[in-house]
Design an enzyme around this catalytic site. Structure first.
Site, PDB file in Angstrom:
ATOM      1  N   SER A  13     -63.034 -22.610-103.031  1.00 15.44           N
ATOM      2  CA  SER A  13     -63.003 -21.614-102.057  1.00 15.44           C
ATOM      3  C   SER A  13     -62.604 -22.239-100.460  1.00 15.44           C
ATOM      4  O   SER A  13     -61.980 -21.911 -99.926  1.00 15.44           O
ATOM      5  CB  SER A  13     -63.677 -20.701-101.654  1.00 15.44           C
ATOM      6  N   ASN A  14     -63.420 -23.379-100.470  1.00 17.53           N
ATOM      7  CA  ASN A  14     -63.493 -24.156 -99.144  1.00 17.53           C
ATOM      8  C   ASN A  14     -62.098 -24.902 -99.085  1.00 17.53           C
ATOM      9  O   ASN A  14     -61.333 -24.729 -97.999  1.00 17.53           O
ATOM     10  CB  ASN A  14     -64.703 -24.932 -98.972  1.00 17.53           C
ATOM     11  N   ARG A  69     -70.787 -44.583-112.709  1.00 16.89           N
ATOM     12  CA  ARG A  69     -70.445 -44.084-111.311  1.00 16.89           C
ATOM     13  C   ARG A  69     -69.419 -44.949-110.783  1.00 16.89           C
ATOM     14  O   ARG A  69     -68.337 -44.291-109.902  1.00 16.89           O
ATOM     15  CB  ARG A  69     -71.405 -43.825-110.601  1.00 16.89           C
ATOM     16  N   LEU A  97     -71.460 -40.040-104.740  1.00 20.95           N
ATOM     17  CA  LEU A  97     -70.589 -41.044-104.438  1.00 20.95           C
ATOM     18  C   LEU A  97     -71.289 -42.475-104.335  1.00 20.95           C
ATOM     19  O   LEU A  97     -72.466 -42.621-103.771  1.00 20.95           O
ATOM     20  CB  LEU A  97     -69.692 -40.933-103.690  1.00 20.95           C
ATOM     21  N   HIS A 113     -71.748 -28.965 -96.547  1.00 21.61           N
ATOM     22  CA  HIS A 113     -73.241 -28.807 -97.242  1.00 21.61           C
ATOM     23  C   HIS A 113     -73.537 -27.489 -96.745  1.00 21.61           C
ATOM     24  O   HIS A 113     -73.859 -27.369 -95.755  1.00 21.61           O
ATOM     25  CB  HIS A 113     -74.261 -29.952 -96.956  1.00 21.61           C
ATOM     26  N   THR A 145     -72.252 -40.492 -95.473  1.00 17.50           N
ATOM     27  CA  THR A 145     -72.749 -41.987 -95.567  1.00 17.50           C
ATOM     28  C   THR A 145     -73.474 -42.397 -96.910  1.00 17.50           C
ATOM     29  O   THR A 145     -73.385 -41.400 -97.823  1.00 17.50           O
ATOM     30  CB  THR A 145     -73.756 -42.125 -94.523  1.00 17.50           C
ATOM     31  N   GLN A 177     -68.945 -18.195 -94.103  1.00 22.66           N
ATOM     32  CA  GLN A 177     -69.024 -18.833 -92.658  1.00 22.66           C
ATOM     33  C   GLN A 177     -68.371 -20.225 -93.065  1.00 22.66           C
ATOM     34  O   GLN A 177     -67.878 -20.882 -92.218  1.00 22.66           O
ATOM     35  CB  GLN A 177     -70.532 -19.025 -92.030  1.00 22.66           C
ATOM     36  N   GLU A 178     -68.529 -20.790 -94.047  1.00 21.59           N
ATOM     37  CA  GLU A 178     -67.938 -22.158 -94.597  1.00 21.59           C
ATOM     38  C   GLU A 178     -66.499 -22.157 -94.473  1.00 21.59           C
ATOM     39  O   GLU A 178     -65.926 -23.173 -93.644  1.00 21.59           O
ATOM     40  CB  GLU A 178     -68.486 -22.584 -95.794  1.00 21.59           C
TER      41      GLU A 178
HETATM   42  C1  GAR Z   1     -69.869 -24.593-101.215  1.00 18.50           C
HETATM   43  O1  GAR Z   1     -70.973 -23.793-100.868  1.00 18.50           O
HETATM   44  C2  GAR Z   1     -70.482 -25.990-100.769  1.00 18.50           C
HETATM   45  O2  GAR Z   1     -70.939 -25.943 -99.542  1.00 18.50           O
HETATM   46  C3  GAR Z   1     -71.245 -26.553-101.896  1.00 18.50           C
HETATM   47  O3  GAR Z   1     -70.774 -25.802-102.938  1.00 18.50           O
HETATM   48  C4  GAR Z   1     -69.899 -24.960-102.899  1.00 18.50           C
HETATM   49  C5  GAR Z   1     -68.596 -25.149-103.104  1.00 18.50           C
HETATM   50  O4  GAR Z   1     -67.854 -23.732-103.173  1.00 18.50           O
HETATM   51  N1  GAR Z   1     -71.379 -27.920-101.751  1.00 18.50           N
HETATM   52  C6  GAR Z   1     -72.392 -28.710-102.309  1.00 18.50           C
HETATM   53  O5  GAR Z   1     -73.413 -27.987-102.571  1.00 18.50           O
HETATM   54  C7  GAR Z   1     -72.293 -29.859-102.220  1.00 18.50           C
HETATM   55  N2  GAR Z   1     -73.461 -30.732-102.421  1.00 18.50           N
HETATM   56  P1  GAR Z   1     -66.244 -23.642-103.204  1.00 18.50           P
HETATM   57  O6  GAR Z   1     -65.884 -24.703-104.344  1.00 18.50           O
HETATM   58  O7  GAR Z   1     -65.806 -22.112-103.381  1.00 18.50           O
HETATM   59  O8  GAR Z   1     -65.570 -24.264-101.971  1.00 18.50           O
END
Ligand code: GAR
Length: 193
Positions: A13-14, A69, A97, A113, A145, A177-178
């Site tokens: 979704s982001n 990795r 990573l 995050h 980082t 909000q993200e």
């Molecule tokens: C989001 O809440 C993002 O901040 C989190 O995973 C979700 C992904 O949602 N990311 C982490 O936890 C990274 N460590 P999305 O796939 O719908 O964007």
């Protein structure tokens, strides 16, 4: 053209918010920038299907196909590098990573995050914020980082934690909000701020 590569693992979704903001706000005309590829480490990611349906360039690279990795990150870089990206955006990309990968994209590798860093690095951030008795929670966009969920903070969004909140309810409030925060930080970056 400034290319942006987005890495996802799940719902995406982001990534969708970024792609839609780029189109709605005319990032191509304003800053010569476009989302040039969406790469997922999971073939079943809903975000990948959305990006494909949208006609975006996509790729899948399953971490399960690699013994280490380092080998996975090398193959990932081989998919990213042809785009010569201005930015590599981690958008729900749930892989740790390697330092070599992070160094390769130093200064142009960005993550979102779901906590107000430096609080609650790692997983399960919403449950931990509720259990700690926090009054607010939120999300952070930061440079990546070698140390997990550290790096210069580029922007944050804050939401209240409400009485009776469950981790899922809080996660949904933060996620909405993200979707505003990440595109606004990237737009500021592209504008040279
Ligand atoms: C989001 O809440 C993002 O901040 C989190 O995973 C979700 C992904 O949602 N990311 C982490 O936890 C990274 N460590 P999305 O796939 O719908 O964007």
């Amino acid at each position: 053209m400034k290319n942006i590569v987005i890495l996802i693992s799940g719902g995406g979704s982001n990534m969708r918010a970024l792609v839609e903001a780029a189109q709605r706000e005319g990032w191509d005309k304003r800053w010569g920038a476009r989302v040039s590829a969406v790469i997922s480490n999971r073939a079943d990611s809903a975000g990948l299907a959305w990006a494909q349906a949208r006609g975006l360039t996509t790729a899948v690279l399953s971490h399960r196909d690699f013994a280490s990795r380092e080998a996975f990150d090398e193959a990932l870089a081989a998919l990213i590098d042809p785009h010569q990206p201005t930015l590599v955006l981690l958008a729900g990309f749930m892989r740790i990573l390697t330092p070599g990968f992070v160094a390769r994209y130093a200064g142009r590798l960005v993550n979102i995050h779901p906590s107000l860093l430096p609080a609650f690095t790692g997983l399960d951030t919403h449950r931990r914020a509720i259990e700690a008795g926090c009054a607010v929670a939120g999300a952070t966009v930061h440079q990546v980082t070698a140390e997990l969920d550290h790096g210069h903070i580029l922007g944050q969004a804050v939401v209240p934690i409400l009485p009776g909140d469950t981790p899922d309810a809080l996660a949904a409030r933060v996620l909405s909000q993200e979707h505003r925060l990440y595109p606004s930080v990237v737009a500021r970056w592209l504008a040279g701020a």
